[in-house]
Design a protein around this motif. Structure first.
Motif, PDB file in Angstrom:
ATOM      1  N   ALA A 156       0.829  -1.207   0.000  1.00  0.00           N
ATOM      2  CA  ALA A 156       0.000   0.000   0.000  1.00  0.00           C
ATOM      3  C   ALA A 156       0.863   1.258   0.000  1.00  0.00           C
ATOM      4  CB  ALA A 156      -0.935  -0.005   1.206  1.00  0.00           C
ATOM      5  N   ALA A 157       1.945   1.230   0.775  1.00  0.00           N
ATOM      6  CA  ALA A 157       2.840   2.391   0.833  1.00  0.00           C
ATOM      7  C   ALA A 157       3.515   2.631  -0.518  1.00  0.00           C
ATOM      8  CB  ALA A 157       3.885   2.182   1.926  1.00  0.00           C
ATOM      9  N   LEU A 158       3.959   1.548  -1.154  1.00  0.00           N
ATOM     10  CA  LEU A 158       4.590   1.684  -2.464  1.00  0.00           C
ATOM     11  C   LEU A 158       3.614   2.231  -3.496  1.00  0.00           C
ATOM     12  CD1 LEU A 158       6.736  -1.579  -2.791  1.00  0.00           C
ATOM     13  CD2 LEU A 158       7.595   0.764  -2.744  1.00  0.00           C
ATOM     14  N   LEU A 159       2.420   1.675  -3.523  1.00  0.00           N
ATOM     15  CA  LEU A 159       1.433   2.098  -4.517  1.00  0.00           C
ATOM     16  C   LEU A 159       1.048   3.560  -4.336  1.00  0.00           C
ATOM     17  CD1 LEU A 159      -0.823  -1.089  -4.538  1.00  0.00           C
ATOM     18  CD2 LEU A 159       0.853  -0.415  -6.272  1.00  0.00           C
ATOM     19  N   LYS A 160       0.931   3.987  -3.095  1.00  0.00           N
ATOM     20  CA  LYS A 160       0.628   5.397  -2.819  1.00  0.00           C
ATOM     21  C   LYS A 160       1.736   6.295  -3.354  1.00  0.00           C
ATOM     22  CE  LYS A 160      -0.671   8.482   1.014  1.00  0.00           C
ATOM     23  NZ  LYS A 160       0.379   9.503   0.874  1.00  0.00           N
ATOM     24  N   ALA A 161       2.974   5.907  -3.110  1.00  0.00           N
ATOM     25  CA  ALA A 161       4.113   6.698  -3.580  1.00  0.00           C
ATOM     26  C   ALA A 161       4.179   6.711  -5.104  1.00  0.00           C
ATOM     27  CB  ALA A 161       5.413   6.145  -3.002  1.00  0.00           C
ATOM     28  N   PHE A 162       3.881   5.573  -5.719  1.00  0.00           N
ATOM     29  CA  PHE A 162       3.914   5.508  -7.175  1.00  0.00           C
ATOM     30  C   PHE A 162       2.862   6.447  -7.776  1.00  0.00           C
ATOM     31  CE2 PHE A 162       5.487   0.783  -7.200  1.00  0.00           C
ATOM     32  CZ  PHE A 162       6.692   1.194  -6.653  1.00  0.00           C
ATOM     33  N   LYS A 163       1.646   6.370  -7.253  1.00  0.00           N
ATOM     34  CA  LYS A 163       0.561   7.192  -7.803  1.00  0.00           C
ATOM     35  C   LYS A 163       0.853   8.681  -7.638  1.00  0.00           C
ATOM     36  CE  LYS A 163      -2.796   4.958  -5.606  1.00  0.00           C
ATOM     37  NZ  LYS A 163      -4.181   4.595  -5.178  1.00  0.00           N
ATOM     38  N   GLU A 164       1.480   9.027  -6.536  1.00  0.00           N
ATOM     39  CA  GLU A 164       1.785  10.434  -6.273  1.00  0.00           C
ATOM     40  C   GLU A 164       3.021  10.908  -7.035  1.00  0.00           C
ATOM     41  OE1 GLU A 164       2.197  10.627  -2.054  1.00  0.00           O
ATOM     42  OE2 GLU A 164       0.025  10.608  -1.675  1.00  0.00           O
ATOM     43  N   GLY A 165       3.947   9.976  -7.329  1.00  0.00           N
ATOM     44  CA  GLY A 165       5.235  10.395  -7.870  1.00  0.00           C
ATOM     45  C   GLY A 165       5.397  10.308  -9.375  1.00  0.00           C
TER      46      GLY A 165
END
Length: 249
Positions: free
Chosen positions: A20-29
Motif C-alpha cells: 500500500a505504501a509503495l502504490l501510494k508513492a507511485f501514484k503520487e510520484g
C-alpha cells in the motif's frame, strides 16, 4: 515512436502494508511520461486491483499456466488473472527458466495462450554469465526469440513486449553498459525485422538487468531500449519513481 514502458517485478516480496505504501508513492510520484506495469506476487493482485482502480498504472502476474483449468496444483489460469484486471503476464523470466525448468517450448506455449486470452505477454530472454563469456549472447537470444516466433508468428509481436535480461546482471549489482545493452536490443530487433520491419519497429524491448535510477536515463536514451523491467529497485519507492520518470532525451 515507441512509448517508454517501465515494469516492476516484485518477485516473492511484499505484504499488504508495504504494498500500500509503495502504490501510494507511485501514484503520487509518477509524472506520466512512461507507461507503468507492476507484477506483484499473485496473492496481492486483488489488492492492486482495488488500489489502482483510479490509476493508469497497469498490473499483472509473474507467471500463469497455458491450460484453462484442471488438475494443475499450484498454477493459476489466464482467465483468473483477467478476472482481476490483469493486463500483462510475465513469461519466461530467467528465474522461471533456471529454478523451475521452463523450456523454450513451454515459454512459447504460454505466450500463445496469453495472446489467445487477450492479454499482453512480457517475454523475458537473456544469457547467463558463462554464455556471455563464451560469446554466445546473440545465439542464446535468437534461440529464445525464435522459439516464440515459430509458435505465434511475427504479427503477434505487435502485442508482445520483450524484456532483455542478461542473467549475469540480475540481483548482482552489475549492469550492462548502455552501449552493451543497446547492441543486444538492436540485434533482437534485427531478428524481428528479418520477418517484418514494420512490426520490429513497433515492438517495445525493455532492459531488465539491475536498472537503477542512476543508470535509467542513459539506458533509456539508447535508440532500441524502450524502458525497463525492474526488480529490487521497484521495492524502493523513490528509486522506482525516479526510474519511471527518466524519459528518453
Amino acid at each position: 515512436m515507441r512509448r517508454l514502458l517501465v515494469a516492476a517485478n516484485w518477485k516473492m516480496n511484499g505484504n499488504k502494508e508495504s504494498n500500500a505504501a509503495l502504490l501510494k508513492a507511485f501514484k503520487e510520484g509518477f509524472d506520466g511520461s512512461a507507461d507503468t506495469a507492476i507484477f506483484p506476487p499473485a496473492l496481492y493482485v486483488p489488492q492492486l486491483s482495488e488500489e489502482l482502480a483510479d490509476s493508469a498504472i497497469a498490473y499483472g502476474v509473474q507467471n500463469a499456466y497455458f491450460e484453462e483449468k484442471g488438475a494443475f496444483t499450484g498454477e493459476l489460469s489466464l482467465s483468473m488473472a483477467k478476472e482481476f484486471g490483469c493486463e500483462y503476464i510475465l513469461v519466461g523470466h530467467s528465474e522461471r527458466r533456471e529454478l523451475f525448468g521452463e523450456t523454450d517450448e513451454i515459454v512459447a506455449k504460454k505466450v500463445e495462450a496469453i495472446l489467445a486470452a487477450g492479454l499482453i505477454p512480457m517475454l523475458c530472454i537473456g544469457e547467463k554469465l558463462e554464455e556471455r563469456e563464451a560469446g554466445t549472447t546473440e545465439k542464446v537470444c535468437e534461440t529464445q526469440v525464435k522459439a516464440v516466433l515459430d509458435k505465434v508468428g511475427i504479427a503477434a509481436f505487435e502485442k508482445i513486449v520483450i524484456a532483455y535480461e542478461p542473467v549475469w546482471a540480475i540481483g548482482t549489482g552489475k549492469t550492462a553498459t548502455p552501449e552493451q545493452a543497446q547492441d543486444v536490443h538492436a540485434f533482437i530487433r534485427q531478428i524481428l525485422a528479418a520477418e517484418d520491419a514494420e512490426v520490429a519497429a513497433k515492438t517495445r524491448i525493455l532492459y531488465g538487468g539491475s536498472v537503477k535510477a542512476a543508470s535509467a536515463e542513459a539506458l533509456f536514451g539508447q535508440p532500441d531500449i524502450d524502458g525497463g523491467l525492474v526488480g529490487g529497485a521497484s521495492l524502493i519507492a523513490d528509486e522506482f519513481v525516479a526510474i519511471c520518470n527518466a524519459t528518453k532525451g
